[in-house]
Design a protein around this motif. Sequence first.
Motif, PDB file in Angstrom:
ATOM      1  N   ILE A  54       0.847  -1.203   0.000  1.00  0.00           N
ATOM      2  CA  ILE A  54       0.000   0.000   0.000  1.00  0.00           C
ATOM      3  C   ILE A  54       0.882   1.253   0.000  1.00  0.00           C
ATOM      4  O   ILE A  54       0.593   2.235  -0.689  1.00  0.00           O
ATOM      5  N   ALA A  67       2.314   1.618  -3.459  1.00  0.00           N
ATOM      6  CA  ALA A  67       1.266   2.127  -4.358  1.00  0.00           C
ATOM      7  C   ALA A  67       1.081   3.627  -4.155  1.00  0.00           C
ATOM      8  O   ALA A  67       0.995   4.398  -5.117  1.00  0.00           O
ATOM      9  N   HIS A  75       1.749   8.216 -11.306  1.00  0.00           N
ATOM     10  CA  HIS A  75       1.420   7.032 -12.103  1.00  0.00           C
ATOM     11  C   HIS A  75       0.022   6.510 -11.777  1.00  0.00           C
ATOM     12  O   HIS A  75      -0.552   6.837 -10.742  1.00  0.00           O
ATOM     13  N   ASN A  76      -0.482   5.653 -12.655  1.00  0.00           N
ATOM     14  CA  ASN A  76      -1.671   4.872 -12.334  1.00  0.00           C
ATOM     15  C   ASN A  76      -1.223   3.611 -11.590  1.00  0.00           C
ATOM     16  O   ASN A  76      -0.186   3.036 -11.909  1.00  0.00           O
ATOM     17  N   VAL A  77      -2.016   3.193 -10.634  1.00  0.00           N
ATOM     18  CA  VAL A  77      -1.605   2.069  -9.796  1.00  0.00           C
ATOM     19  C   VAL A  77      -2.810   1.194  -9.456  1.00  0.00           C
ATOM     20  O   VAL A  77      -3.900   1.710  -9.203  1.00  0.00           O
ATOM     21  N   VAL A  78      -2.592  -0.116  -9.470  1.00  0.00           N
ATOM     22  CA  VAL A  78      -3.543  -1.039  -8.855  1.00  0.00           C
ATOM     23  C   VAL A  78      -2.787  -1.865  -7.828  1.00  0.00           C
ATOM     24  O   VAL A  78      -1.715  -2.392  -8.127  1.00  0.00           O
ATOM     25  N   GLN A  79      -3.324  -1.930  -6.638  1.00  0.00           N
ATOM     26  CA  GLN A  79      -2.697  -2.710  -5.568  1.00  0.00           C
ATOM     27  C   GLN A  79      -3.702  -3.783  -5.142  1.00  0.00           C
ATOM     28  O   GLN A  79      -4.877  -3.484  -4.929  1.00  0.00           O
ATOM     29  N   SER A  80      -3.259  -5.016  -5.030  1.00  0.00           N
ATOM     30  CA  SER A  80      -4.219  -6.077  -4.693  1.00  0.00           C
ATOM     31  C   SER A  80      -3.583  -7.236  -3.935  1.00  0.00           C
ATOM     32  O   SER A  80      -2.368  -7.424  -3.974  1.00  0.00           O
ATOM     33  N   GLN A  81      -4.458  -7.995  -3.237  1.00  0.00           N
ATOM     34  CA  GLN A  81      -4.046  -9.261  -2.658  1.00  0.00           C
ATOM     35  C   GLN A  81      -5.137 -10.279  -2.911  1.00  0.00           C
ATOM     36  O   GLN A  81      -6.315  -9.972  -2.826  1.00  0.00           O
ATOM     37  N   SER A  82      -4.695 -11.469  -3.247  1.00  0.00           N
ATOM     38  CA  SER A  82      -5.635 -12.561  -3.498  1.00  0.00           C
ATOM     39  C   SER A  82      -5.457 -13.610  -2.423  1.00  0.00           C
ATOM     40  O   SER A  82      -4.341 -13.926  -2.035  1.00  0.00           O
ATOM     41  N   TYR A  83      -6.570 -14.109  -1.957  1.00  0.00           N
ATOM     42  CA  TYR A  83      -6.527 -15.189  -0.978  1.00  0.00           C
ATOM     43  C   TYR A  83      -7.346 -16.330  -1.565  1.00  0.00           C
ATOM     44  O   TYR A  83      -8.531 -16.182  -1.828  1.00  0.00           O
ATOM     45  N   TYR A 124      -5.461  -2.409 -17.714  1.00  0.00           N
ATOM     46  CA  TYR A 124      -6.631  -3.193 -18.110  1.00  0.00           C
ATOM     47  C   TYR A 124      -6.763  -4.458 -17.290  1.00  0.00           C
ATOM     48  O   TYR A 124      -7.833  -4.803 -16.818  1.00  0.00           O
ATOM     49  N   TYR A 125      -5.639  -5.180 -17.151  1.00  0.00           N
ATOM     50  CA  TYR A 125      -5.730  -6.403 -16.356  1.00  0.00           C
ATOM     51  C   TYR A 125      -4.981  -6.192 -15.045  1.00  0.00           C
ATOM     52  O   TYR A 125      -3.762  -6.029 -15.036  1.00  0.00           O
ATOM     53  N   PRO A 126      -5.715  -6.150 -13.948  1.00  0.00           N
ATOM     54  CA  PRO A 126      -5.133  -5.640 -12.704  1.00  0.00           C
ATOM     55  C   PRO A 126      -4.356  -6.649 -11.865  1.00  0.00           C
ATOM     56  O   PRO A 126      -4.107  -6.402 -10.692  1.00  0.00           O
ATOM     57  N   LYS A 127      -3.972  -7.789 -12.435  1.00  0.00           N
ATOM     58  CA  LYS A 127      -3.179  -8.742 -11.668  1.00  0.00           C
ATOM     59  C   LYS A 127      -1.800  -8.886 -12.305  1.00  0.00           C
ATOM     60  O   LYS A 127      -1.643  -8.781 -13.517  1.00  0.00           O
ATOM     61  N   VAL A 186     -10.919 -14.854  -2.069  1.00  0.00           N
ATOM     62  CA  VAL A 186     -11.093 -13.401  -1.968  1.00  0.00           C
ATOM     63  C   VAL A 186     -10.017 -12.683  -2.781  1.00  0.00           C
ATOM     64  O   VAL A 186      -8.859 -13.114  -2.791  1.00  0.00           O
ATOM     65  N   GLN A 242      -8.787  -8.626  -2.902  1.00  0.00           N
ATOM     66  CA  GLN A 242      -9.000  -7.284  -2.356  1.00  0.00           C
ATOM     67  C   GLN A 242      -8.082  -6.345  -3.117  1.00  0.00           C
ATOM     68  O   GLN A 242      -6.906  -6.628  -3.306  1.00  0.00           O
ATOM     69  N   TYR A 302      -5.737   3.328  -8.263  1.00  0.00           N
ATOM     70  CA  TYR A 302      -5.503   4.761  -8.202  1.00  0.00           C
ATOM     71  C   TYR A 302      -5.213   5.214  -9.622  1.00  0.00           C
ATOM     72  O   TYR A 302      -4.236   4.787 -10.226  1.00  0.00           O
TER      73      TYR A 302
END
Lengths: 188, 188
Positions: free
Chosen positions: A21, A24, A32-40, A61-64, B34, B36, B40
């Motif tokens: 975080i 990001a 910049h443009n940013v996507v921050q994520s966590q997958s469980y 476009y693809y956030p992973k 999940v 999450q 930005y």
Amino acid sequence: MSGEQVLLSGTGGQGLILAAIMLAEAAVLAGHNVVQSQSYGPEARGGASKAEVIISDEKIYYPKVQTPGLVLAMSQEAYRKYGLNLDEAAILVVDSTYVLEVKPRQKNFYALPITRLTRSELGGEQSANVMALGVVAALGNLLTREQVTQAVLNRAPKGTAKRNLKALEIGWQLGREAELPAGNRNAG
Amino acid sequence: MSGEQVLLSGTGGQGLILAAIMLAEAAVLAGHNVVQSQSYGPEARGGASKAEVIISDEKIYYPKVQTPGLVLAMSQEAYRKYGLNLDEAAILVVDSTYVLEVKPRQKNFYALPITRLTRSELGGEQSANVMALGVVAALGNLLTREQVTQAVLNRAPKGTAKRNLKALEIGWQLGREAELPAGNRNAG
């Protein structure tokens, strides 16, 4: 910079979501443009946990993360899952406190005792995540130290700012020195 | 449950990323898959910020919210961006402390004074995010109170557990009561 995919991996309690975080936020401060994520998922329950940051000047476009440009592994298990089979150009940072067995890698490989240094310099393991962030940010050449400092200040839990800034400073220097050719270390 | 897409929106300082991480953690404790995330981009700089949680028992192929099943809006701007044009079946929760102008909505609409209650019950606005989490979790019928409590305990910053558990409890009750038909309120 057209895009960078960063993967911070380790175990559950190491604070890597917060580090992601902060990374990001620093990238947002840099415009910049940013996507921050966590997958469980079922695989996440196996022990290794990861947090992702995608930084781009284009629309994301693809956030992973699909092709990581920089991977941090703070546990042996995380190294096994995310540190092998990387592009040659990808930067791999492992915390040598925990990652003891590694496959040889010619280039862009940094084994640094992040948690051990956090213990010795800050008297405990807390803030190892922010020291790791400093290393990653310095090696990634994505962001200025000021942007990362501001992000840490914005996101550090109450009462932890001073400690985390110290951790960031040490991590940043560690990353900068690691980048130098071996002969120049401690000279720059 | 086959899937639920949750969007927590408001302004930067309201702690909604942490609330989303707690919600994600509770869903993991409940055995779901999940993702999450927070994005930005240029639009995020406009003022409204959002954090997303996708909960599913299937593999999550596209990790961004496309058809929200539950939206929380904690600012007027966030309501404008994310609270209009929802499916009729989607649940919309607004914090009536900040969201003063709303378009009439027949069903699944809850205007609750979350931040105001946090101030009066807890002496300040901190933990409004966790009170909102309690409302959302209770209304969403996705998770047990125990799962959400455990997630809050796992993720609350040091020294804030007691306050956040109180906030969660009030939020959970607020959500449960809001769900009842008007005539039954304060009776269940």
